[in-house]
Scaffold this motif. Structure first.
Motif, mmCIF file in Angstrom:
data_model
loop_
_atom_site.group_PDB
_atom_site.id
_atom_site.type_symbol
_atom_site.label_atom_id
_atom_site.label_comp_id
_atom_site.label_asym_id
_atom_site.label_seq_id
_atom_site.Cartn_x
_atom_site.Cartn_y
_atom_site.Cartn_z
ATOM 1 N N ALA A 78 0.829 -1.219 0.000
ATOM 2 C CA ALA A 78 0.000 0.000 0.000
ATOM 3 C C ALA A 78 0.856 1.260 0.000
ATOM 4 O O ALA A 78 0.572 2.208 -0.731
ATOM 5 N N ALA A 79 1.906 1.283 0.799
ATOM 6 C CA ALA A 79 2.755 2.474 0.878
ATOM 7 C C ALA A 79 3.408 2.775 -0.474
ATOM 8 O O ALA A 79 3.448 3.931 -0.907
ATOM 9 N N ASP A 80 3.886 1.736 -1.153
ATOM 10 C CA ASP A 80 4.500 1.929 -2.467
ATOM 11 C C ASP A 80 3.471 2.426 -3.481
ATOM 12 O O ASP A 80 3.765 3.292 -4.312
ATOM 13 N N LYS A 81 2.262 1.889 -3.414
ATOM 14 C CA LYS A 81 1.198 2.305 -4.330
ATOM 15 C C LYS A 81 0.868 3.789 -4.132
ATOM 16 O O LYS A 81 0.750 4.542 -5.102
ATOM 17 N N ILE A 82 0.753 4.219 -2.871
ATOM 18 C CA ILE A 82 0.469 5.625 -2.574
ATOM 19 C C ILE A 82 1.620 6.511 -3.044
ATOM 20 O O ILE A 82 1.397 7.563 -3.656
ATOM 21 N N ASP A 83 2.870 6.099 -2.781
ATOM 22 C CA ASP A 83 4.028 6.866 -3.257
ATOM 23 C C ASP A 83 3.993 7.039 -4.769
ATOM 24 O O ASP A 83 4.246 8.128 -5.290
#
Length: 182
Positions: A78-83
């Protein structure tokens, strides 16, 4: 679940609006005043877009609902997707240009660090993504160690052009052998 949505700045349809400005730190008081909440993964976000450049994100895109705990859990990645969504949003206005030629040494680049990510593999490395805020050009640098650079800060960098790539319509100049001057 609707109570969870309200508490965590999602609207009744499970949508949140993430502030996509490349420097939310300098406008954090304005974001707070507009009802935005801060989360370490999402950054500043609100249940309704309110006068800022935003990215619309659905609950199901980044969360799974844990029925037993009656709470949400971030999905893997999720964090990579948001970034990636944020990076695409703030660069999308200009798409950027490639800078220099392969093996050319670029000097005194004034660049803002937009993201920093640890990449695990046989050897751990750090991926720094920079933006030249004056031109909209994007740069990437893979470093074998953490140089202590902070996201949102501006640095003067010398580096050698290693390659060029386009990803999701954004042009990146890949740097190597970088030296942080300031």
């Amino acid at each position: 679940m609707k109570d969870w949505f309200a508490k965590h700045a999602f609207n009744e349809n499970g949508i949140t609006y993430i502030a996509a400005d490349n420097d939310t730190y300098s406008i954090k008081e304005d974001l707070k005043a507009a009802g935005y909440k801060y989360d370490s993964v999402l950054g500043w976000h609100a249940a309704a877009a309110a006068g800022f450049k935003t990215i619309e994100v659905a609950f199901d895109t980044i969360y799974d609902w844990n029925v037993l705990a009656a709470d949400a859990e971030y999905k893997v990645g999720a964090a990579d997707k948001i970034d990636d969504l944020k990076k695409s949003a703030w660069i999308s206005e200009s798409r950027g240009e490639f800078v220099g030629t392969i093996k050319e040494r670029l000097k005194n680049l004034t660049l803002k660090l937009s993201s920093k990510r640890e990449i695990d593999g046989i050897y751990t490395s750090i991926l720094y993504v920079f933006l030249d805020t004056a031109t909209g050009n994007a740069f990437e640098w893979f470093s074998s160690s953490d140089k202590g650079l902070e996201v949102g800060e501006t640095y003067t960098i010398d580096g050698t052009v290693k390659d060029f790539k386009s990803y999701r319509g954004i042009n990146y100049t890949i740097l190597t052998r970088c030296k942080v001057i300031v």
